[in-house]
Enzyme design. Structure first.
Site, PDB file in Angstrom:
ATOM      1  N   ASP A   1       9.286  19.271  -3.607  1.00  0.00           N
ATOM      2  CA  ASP A   1       8.471  18.863  -2.466  1.00  0.00           C
ATOM      3  C   ASP A   1       9.051  17.612  -1.838  1.00  0.00           C
ATOM      4  O   ASP A   1       8.328  16.675  -1.519  1.00  0.00           O
ATOM      5  CB  ASP A   1       7.024  18.632  -2.924  1.00  0.00           C
TER       6      ASP A   1
ATOM      7  N   VAL B   1      -5.414   7.403  -3.841  1.00  0.00           N
ATOM      8  CA  VAL B   1      -4.358   6.554  -4.393  1.00  0.00           C
ATOM      9  C   VAL B   1      -4.803   5.092  -4.343  1.00  0.00           C
ATOM     10  O   VAL B   1      -5.328   4.625  -3.322  1.00  0.00           O
ATOM     11  CB  VAL B   1      -3.034   6.713  -3.601  1.00  0.00           C
TER      12      VAL B   1
END
Lengths: 189, 939
Positions: free
Chosen positions: B217, B101
């Site tokens: 999730d 990321v």
């Protein structure tokens, strides 16, 4: 015969060189240890880690009330418990892996700020396979890895269980660890 | 590799690892010479030796506790790199399960974005990418300030061949920290601080759900907390991405490991293979709320996978166990969100927030009658999946309930054809009675007749329960099971008028039949207007299992175990084992299994069974320490296997947990009696009687106690009353027969014992009938009936002994010794488990004496008389042993002691072995004298 009685007998058989006693022992210890492990997992507060040796100790005390088992029998028991602990973990990993394939319930950890240090399922399975191969040519070293890594034994305890010197344990462990680590870092075949 | 080669590797490696790196490499090369393969193997090992890895951490460590593992590899993109011709990398933020990321600048739109790379394994799977794209398209429909916007999926390099490209995703850049990081840093937060964050998260989830997007999730790591203008904005990220990663084909193997994240927030139905729904998002939301206010996840375990496993097994523990100051509204809302049954959870996350604020109507709030009933019906409809709470006329009528509620639950009738249904019905009846009995301590005017004990032949309908037990309410019902579903019909009847007060029908799919007990219990509690706090309700429901199959097996097992016409132990054991195969963490099934083994041990004296019993019982307590019934079972096991003081502790523990457990008092009495603590035992039995004055077992227990202690006149009326209450119970007939035997009323004894045997032929009945014949010196009839007894149970030494006597005094004395030898074998087996058992030692002495081995007989007798719990029987046995051993003077002493302790003078008079004493004139005077003392005691 009761499990406890049978374990005592099997430990004695193992000591006198009956190798078939081992797999039967593993079967006997598995259930108890498995249940106990779950109980620990539930009772431990978050952030704490499971103490494999505490677990094995308790199982030992529960199953072997017979004081006639001597220290050698005890060492054998610890070695077997480590095998069982390996199996519990690997079974769980396998189930998870199989569940994924069937259910397609893939998980993503997108937390950019944290990476879990626990072994991932895949790695655990690779390690298990590598360890099985290692046992083909280095049974003592493979057994040692089980004791130290899965069973949580110290080098000294492992030395006692395997009846080798601590120095040998250290040498075997370093080499096996390095060899296994190398297997893990290879790209999956 | 070969063992020899490996040995060589070990040696080279061992010498190399102590050397500096450059030197080590040269050393290895020199050592391996031409063997390039070994050389590279050892070199790689040396390299691995220098760095950390998986084997340095225990596989049992909690991943959340462990420090973040240092990433070994460099990020793919360095700062400043232009990616895909459009994004300039600002900095590397971290690594997730999916890839890396970054914070990047979108050069076209001049704004900062988050850029997430996908692992090559994901990126190279065409079908996965296609699914991923669809999810992104779907989630782009959601536009909400609390939902992270997803922009695009792109490749770098944008124009290169697809196989070499890095695939990445761009999304809204949210400067701040994740909720997970906040919780790690600061621990749990006050409710007031948690509420605004939860509200925003709920709004985000609700918005997505409205657009048809399930998060799948949801967890603290997927919530960004962005500080802006003094307030915190909570943004939910990564909607729906999880599902995209269902792998296709060969990529599976490499993905399973890398994508493995935490399972801690996953709803139980997902863990067992169900589809993600709004309800599973609600569950995850509840887990996050739990963690925010308690600082821990409800099923946090010490090992990475433990929590997920536990979640499958049972309901969540209350958050108030971790945060005692938590508002009750929060507790209720969180537990509802975490309900294992998805249909009982909130319909959407927003409702959770309303409940926290006290805005949502709760079904637990008492409301005016009709409305309340409707609400219950609604609640039930929501709860039991396929529901039909049929509102019959009774619903509209106001039910007039008696003030004193003495309720009898008749055995549920099995109206199906399924062969295993009878036991299921019995188990369900037993469980329902068990649960209702536990309510007695919450309401002084409420009591439950332990109906499972009365036989359907005498109690046929509700009216009978009034006549037999003074019941003011009766429940009748039926259960019909088919392969697909179980249908349960319950009626509440007024036994005085036989009028139906209420009727209720529940239908559950076969795999949810667990719900039947819960629902019927809840319904009865509501109908009877019993008040029950949420805490006591939880306590009553504890120890359950989430496996419907395990529940059914266990119920069937309990039904078979507690059958009064004789437990069916082997079938019960099989059922408990089946239950445990379904749910290996089911405490009640372990307890039942242990008790079944212990009961079997009592019958067979097989030492292995005693050990099995104890292992299972202890295991049950290890699994759940807080259940009265589990401690009761362990106590019974201890008591049956001779661990009397352990048993006492367990019963005291049981009574502490459940003061209404009269069954514990019954066993307490039995155990104290075995310890020779006669007075306390009597108190315990009296307590049972005062708690359950209309329960046959209460009368039988005390009656048997007096019988055992030679107080036959006290025993007789109690046993007669027990027979009144349970006429078809062979145990009471057997005991009363025993009393008559002891009083020398052999004809009456024979009559009772024949009734016992006719009700159900048990070896005890046959054995006592044999004794009656022996006493009447009808040795051939005795032998015949005793031969039947040993066939029914070849493991009771006393029966072998009686058979031996029948042969010895009858026409076949040569056949006697094998019987005594058999008796000795059996009693020695019993002693191997319970070496200090006085009764067993005295019996052993007797059998040796009958076999003619004096020294062994006297040795055993010495041990018996030295132990605790010496009673009239012991002294009488001692007397016989001494006579047979030729020690008449000591025998006189023992017979006196036996009579002093209340042993029946009639039995002394009739005992054939005492012939040498009988010749002495002292014998008669002793019997007469002691009889006076005995009768004097009664006054």
């Amino acid at each position: 015969m009761s499990p406890a009685g049978e374990i005592t007998v099997l430990l004695a058989a193992l000591k006198s060189g009956d190798a078939s006693a081992e797999s039967r022992l593993i079967g006997l210890v598995y259930d108890d240890l498995h249940a106990l492990a779950r109980r620990y997992m539930r009772r431990e507060r978050p952030g704490h880690t499971l103490q494999p040796t505490a677990l094995v100790n308790e199982t030992y005390l529960r199953l072997i009330s017979d004081r006639a088992v001597d220290w050698k029998g005890r060492a054998h028991f610890f070695a077997i418990a480590a095998t069982v602990m390996r199996r519990i973990l690997v079974d769980y990993a396998r189930q998870r892996a199989a569940g994924k394939r069937i259910g397609g319930r893939q998980r993503v950890d997108l937390d950019a700020f944290m990476a879990a240090a626990s072994p991932r399922i895949e790695q655990l399975l690779i390690l298990d396979q590598a360890l099985t191969r290692l046992a083909e040519w280095g049974p003592r070293q493979a057994r040692l890895v089980e004791m130290i890594y899965f069973g949580g034994l110290t080098e000294k305890e492992a030395a006692e269980a395997l009846r080798i010197s601590v120095r040998t344990v250290r040498r075997d462990w370093s080499a096996s660890r390095a060899w296994l680590q190398n297997q893990l870092s290879k790209p999956p075949a | 590799m070969t063992p020899e080669r490996w040995q060589r590797v070990l040696e080279v490696f061992d010498s190399a690892r102590g050397r500096p790196p450059t030197e080590a490499a040269d050393f290895v090369r020199a050592e391996c010479g031409q063997d390039a393969e070994m050389c590279s193997e050892v070199l790689r090992m040396v390299a691995e030796h220098a760095r950390g890895g998986m084997l340095d951490h225990s596989p049992w460590d909690d991943p959340t506790a462990a420090a973040a593992a240092p990433a070994c590899d460099q990020p793919v993109f360095p700062p400043g790199q232009l990616v895909s011709g459009r994004y300039r990398i600002v900095r590397f933020l971290g690594r997730g399960g999916m890839g890396e990321v970054y914070e990047a600048e979108d050069l076209e739109l001049k704004e900062h974005v988050a850029l997430k790379t996908l692992l090559p394994a994901i990126a190279s799977d065409g079908r996965m990418i296609a699914r991923f794209k669809r999810e992104i398209q779907l989630s782009r429909k959601v536009s909400h300030p609390n939902v992270c916007r997803v922009f695009d999926l792109a490749r770098h390099p944008a124009d290169g061949p697809a196989s070499d490209a890095t695939v990445f995703l761009t999304m809204e850049f949210l400067p701040g920290e994740t909720l997970s990081a906040r919780l790690r840093r600061e621990g749990r937060m006050p409710a007031a601080e948690a509420l605004p964050i939860l509200s925003q998260m709920a709004e985000g989830l609700d918005a997505a759900h409205r657009a048809g997007v399930i998060h799948r999730d949801f967890k603290p790591a997927n919530v960004m907390l962005v500080p802006s203008e003094g307030v915190t904005r909570a943004v939910v990220t990564d909607f729906g991405l999880a599902r995209s990663f269902a792998p296709s084909g060969e990529t599976t193997a490499t993905l399973t490991g890398t994508l493995m994240g935490t399972l801690d927030y996953m709803a139980p139905e997902l863990l067992s293979g169900g589809a993600a729904t709004v309800a599973s998002d609600v569950y995850a939301f509840g887990t996050v709320a739990y963690e925010m206010v308690t600082g821990a996840r409800p099923f946090a375990g010490g090992a990475p996978l433990g929590g997920a496993y536990l979640r499958l097994k049972g309901p969540a523990p209350s958050p108030r166990t971790r945060a005692p100051d938590l508002d009750e509204k929060w507790e209720r809302a969180i537990l509802r969100a975490l309900d294992p049954n998805p249909e009982r959870r909130f319909a959407k996350p927003g409702h959770f927030i309303q409940a926290l604020k006290g805005e949502a109507p709760s079904v637990t709030v008492p409301l005016p009658k009709v409305t309340r009933r409707r609400l219950i019906a609604v609640a039930v409809a929501a709860a039991v999946l396929m529901v039909c709470a049929l509102a019959w006329q009774a619903w509209r009528r106001s039910i007039r309930l008696p003030t004193i509620k003495t309720i009898a639950v008749l055995p549920l009738r099995n109206v199906g054809n399924a062969t295993d249904s009878q036991a299921f019905c019995e188990g369900l009846t037993e469980s329902l009675i068990g649960r209702l009995s536990q309510l007695e301590r919450f309401d002084d005017h409420f009591s439950v007749v332990p109906t499972v004990e009365f036989n359907s032949r005498t109690i046929r309908n509700a009216a009978d329960t009034r006549r037999a037990f003074g019941a003011t309410l009766a429940i009748t019902g039926s259960v019909e099971r088919t392969a697909e579903r179980t249908r349960m019909a319950l009626n509440l009847i007024d036994p005085a008028t036989s009028r139906q007060l209420d009727a209720y029908v529940l239908v559950a799919p076969e795999d949810r039949s667990t719900a039947l007990l819960e629902q019927s219990f809840d319904h009865i509690v509501k109908t009877l207007r019993l008040t029950l706090s949420s805490a006591s309700r939880r306590e009553i429901a504890a120890g359950g299992t989430s496996s419907a199959a395990a529940f059914q097996f266990c119920q069937q097992g309990i039904g078979l175990l507690r059958r009064r016409d004789g437990p069916q132990l082997d079938d019960a054991i099989t059922l408990f084992q089946k239950a445990l195969r379904e749910d290996s963490g089911y405490a009640l099934a372990f307890a039942g299994l242990g008790e079944a083994y212990a009961t079997k041990f009592t019958a067979t004296k097989e030492p292995e069974l005693a050990r099995q019993a104890r292992l299972n019982g202890e295991h049950a307590v290890a699994l759940n320490d807080s259940l009265a019934s589990v401690h009761l079972a362990l106590g019974i096991i201890d008591s049956r296997t001779g661990r009397l003081s352990d048993a006492l502790n367990e019963f005291q523990r049981t009574i502490k947990l459940d003061p209404a457990s009269f069954y514990s008092y019954h066993w307490l009495g039995r155990t104290l009696d075995s310890m020779g603590r006669t007075e306390e035992a009597e108190q315990a039995y009296l307590a049972v009687l005062s708690m359950r004055p209309s329960y046959w077992l209460a009368h039988n227990g005390l009656g048997a106690f007096y019988y055992q202690h030679g107080q036959f006149d006290k025993a007789e009326p109690l046993l007669r009353k027990a027979i009144d209450l349970a006429p078809d119970n062979q145990i009471t007939h057997t005991n009363l027969g025993g009393v008559y035997l002891a009083k020398g009323l052999y004809d009456a004894a024979e009559e009772e014992l024949k009734k016992s045997v006719a009700t159900k032929e048990t070896y005890i009945g046959d054995s006592n009938l044999g004794s009656a014949y022996l006493m009447n010196q009808r040795y051939e009839e005795a032998a015949a009936v005793l031969e039947k007894a040993v066939k029914l149970n070849p493991n009771d030494p006393r029966v072998w002994r009686n058979l031996g006597d029948a042969y010895r005094f009858g026409r076949r004395p040569a056949e006697a010794p094998p019987c005594f030898r058999k008796a000795i074998d059996l009693v020695e087996r019993q002693l191997s488990v319970d070496p200090a058992n006085t009764e067993a030692l005295a019996n052993l002495a007797l059998y040796w004496a009958k076999l003619g081995d004096r020294s062994r007989a006297l040795a055993a007798l010495g041990r018996a008389l030295a132990g605790a719990g010496v009673n009239a029987n012991t002294h009488f046995n001692a007397c016989i042993v001494l006579v047979l051993a030729g020690k008449t003077p000591s025998a006189w002493e023992e017979v006196r002691k036996a009579l002093d302790a209340g042993f029946s003078p009639e039995l002394v008079r009739k005992e054939p072995e005492l012939a040498p004493l009988r010749k002495d004139p002292r014998f008669l005077s002793l019997l007469n004298g002691d009889r006076q003392v005995h009768e004097g005691e009664k006054k």
